[in-house]
Enzyme design. Structure first.
Site, PDB file in Angstrom:
ATOM      1  N   LYS A 285       9.528  -0.819  -1.325  1.00  0.00           N
ATOM      2  CA  LYS A 285       8.725  -1.125  -0.130  1.00  0.00           C
ATOM      3  C   LYS A 285       9.514  -1.869   0.953  1.00  0.00           C
ATOM      4  CE  LYS A 285       4.181  -1.050  -2.291  1.00  0.00           C
ATOM      5  NZ  LYS A 285       2.889  -1.716  -2.426  1.00  0.00           N
ATOM      6  N   ASN A 306       4.421   0.811   2.848  1.00  0.00           N
ATOM      7  CA  ASN A 306       4.056   1.675   1.714  1.00  0.00           C
ATOM      8  C   ASN A 306       3.756   3.108   2.133  1.00  0.00           C
ATOM      9  OD1 ASN A 306       1.515   1.481   2.879  1.00  0.00           O
ATOM     10  ND2 ASN A 306       0.511   1.607   0.900  1.00  0.00           N
ATOM     11  N   ASP A 321      -1.588  -0.518   2.494  1.00  0.00           N
ATOM     12  CA  ASP A 321      -2.078  -1.584   1.606  1.00  0.00           C
ATOM     13  C   ASP A 321      -2.862  -2.577   2.453  1.00  0.00           C
ATOM     14  OD1 ASP A 321      -0.906  -0.608  -0.673  1.00  0.00           O
ATOM     15  OD2 ASP A 321       0.877  -1.858  -0.548  1.00  0.00           O
ATOM     16  N   TYR A 433      -6.177  -2.623 -10.944  1.00  0.00           N
ATOM     17  CA  TYR A 433      -7.068  -1.466 -11.145  1.00  0.00           C
ATOM     18  C   TYR A 433      -7.040  -0.922 -12.575  1.00  0.00           C
ATOM     19  CZ  TYR A 433      -2.821   1.212 -10.171  1.00  0.00           C
ATOM     20  OH  TYR A 433      -1.534   1.705 -10.179  1.00  0.00           O
TER      21      TYR A 433
END
Ligand code: ATR
Length: 483
Positions: A285, A306, A321, A433
């Site tokens: 990144k 990103n 993001d 997640y």
């Protein structure tokens, strides 16, 4: 063509695999059969009623055949004599004029293969050239050890264009793009295994993944290529966010995972393949920044990007993001329902969250295990800071953003703020997640807090990427998306 490699230990098992995955062409790996009976194999091949590749791979080439070359030759002879196969895969160093003659008489094409389980050999193209001059189909299955090797394999398309029938693929995780975009290496077929079958070769993808997710057979010179770069990257959910949407909207586009060790080389590959845009994940990144012609304010502030898209003759970097984080709480920020936030963690994900909140007039306290890092981020963004055990001592937050790895698989019992008592009025925003529910989510939910999950954030940033790449609205709701 997408070829399904039959890797069963018995012919019955292979029949079931083939029935579940009706491919245009099959490869029968006779070396993996527990009891390879020539008569039964011939009968099986006839019943399949589809083009079949006969393969009996030696151990040293990555297969399971352990007996002598002489025994193997007589086994293959028996199978070829009956003419039940369309192709026979014979290795480059296994020349048997008797087998070649039988194949010629029965109209069986020889795929002359060579395998390198360690590297891409320097004479790759010369060997392919030599095989093709003998009137056989060259197959090179070599091992890519980095993105540079992947560039070499894609060069086969231009350099060996005069050999229309060839197979050039790279094994291993680096080689996955060469399997999906096989037509861009100039290959006439690619291989896949049945779901949950013993893998036929390193990097083989499931048949349904190749056929339905990547639609590898429809990739042509007009296909718009997108993807994700990272290392590792094959676990990424992003292909499952993007590809089904291309399919539903009828776009000739594909989104491919590229394992990348050298960003500069990937930009070369992006130019030569005409890649239109790509997502960027750990550890690249920051590394992509020097290659971008334009960046947005958020990329500059956060210092990481990103999403990269080819726009007006240059690579433009944005940070979804940042916007993905904002989307589920945007109305709350706009309507002043979030005035003060606690951000747990001070790494890359925290940086996006803190800047997004600060740019929307929200005051922020950054709490982190390593207090110096919290202090650094806080000073850059005009926030306050503290250690993890200071959560109860700050002003009552309207929002808590959990950005650390605490609670992530495999340590799913951990909680980054075990002493913090939820009041029930604050929103808990968890960025993890996997798993979808962490211990801190459970505690907040019990206290009556509104929850925003990492999956919601992942989805939000994914659809923003989709919209950036295609200019179209994402066609599925979060509930309908499968990722
Ligand atoms: P990301 O890009 O996902 O934010 P990162 O930049 O590596 O990843 O940041 C990880 C964050 O999780 C950091 O804030 C880290 O705290 P330190 O700065 O003290 O390392 C935090 N973190 C990771 N493991 C942790 C743990 N076991 N307990 C508390 N915080 C942890």
């Amino acid at each position: 063509m997408l070829c399904l490699t039959l890797t069963g230990e018995t012919l019955e098992e292979n029949a079931l695999i083939a029935a579940a995955c009706p491919a245009e062409i099959y490869e029968l790996r006779t070396d993996l059969l527990k009891k390879p009976d020539a008569d039964q194999i011939i009968q099986f091949s006839r019943q399949m009623n589809r083009p079949m590749i006969l393969t009996c791979r030696r151990e040293r080439d990555g297969g399971a055949y352990r007996r002598t070359d002489r025994t193997r030759a007589s086994f293959l002879k028996k199978l070829l004599q009956e003419g039940a196969f369309s192709y026979a895969d014979l290795e480059e160093d296994f020349k048997r004029s008797e087998l070649e003659q039988i194949a010629a008489e029965r109209g069986i094409e020889i795929i002359r293969s060579f395998h390198d389980l360690e590297k891409v050999p320097v004479d790759l193209f010369a060997r392919i050239e030599r095989i093709s001059q003998r009137g056989e189909i060259p197959k090179a299955a070599v091992t890519a050890c980095g993105i540079r090797d992947v560039v070499t394999l894609f060069n086969a398309e231009a350099q060996l264009r005069h050999i229309p029938k060839k197979i050039v693929l790279a094994m291993g995780p680096w080689g996955v793009p060469t399997r999906i975009l096989y037509r861009r290496t100039g290959s006439f077929l690619t291989f896949a295994s049945a779901p949950n079958a013993a893998s036929a070769a390193p990097g083989h993808l499931d048949y349904s993944v190749m056929k339905d997710l990547y639609r590898c057979e429809s990739v042509n010179s007009d296909t718009k290529i997108y993807g994700i770069i990272g290392n590792p990257v094959l676990h990424s959910a992003s292909p499952r966010i993007h590809n089904p949407a291309y399919r539903t909207l009828g776009l000739n586009a594909v989104y491919v995972p590229f394992q990348v060790d050298d960003v500069r080389t990937f930009f070369m590959l992006a130019d030569s393949l005409g890649i239109q845009g790509f997502s960027v994940t750990i550890p690249h990144k920051q590394e992509v920044l020097p290659y971008l012609g334009r960046i947005t304010r958020e990329v500059k502030q956060i210092g990481s990007c990103n999403t990269v898209v080819w726009e007006r003759d240059t690579w433009k970097g944005i940070n979804t993001d940042y916007y993905g984080f904002l989307r589920p709480i945007f109305d709350d920020l706009e309507q002043d329902r979030i005035k003060h936030a606690l951000v747990i963690g001070a790494g890359g994900a925290a940086r996006s969250a803190v800047w997004a909140l600060r740019n929307h007039q929200c005051s922020v306290t950054v709490l982190n295990r390593t207090v110096e890092k919290a202090q650094q981020l806080a000073l850059q963004t005009g926030s306050t800071w503290g250690s993890l055990d200071e959560a109860d001592r700050t002003a009552a937050p309207d929002l808590i953003v959990q950005t650390t790895n605490v609670g992530m698989e495999p340590d799913t019992d951990a909680d980054p703020l075990p002493a913090y008592q939820f009041r029930g009025q604050e929103i808990l925003y968890e960025l993890i997640y996997a798993p979808e529910t962490t211990p801190i989510i459970e505690r907040a939910r019990r206290a009556g807090c509104r929850i925003v999950t990492g999956k919601q954030m992942l989805f939000s940033q994914g659809i923003l990427q989709f919209e950036t790449f295609t200019g179209l609205s994402y066609p599925f709701s979060e509930a309908a998306a499968v990722f």
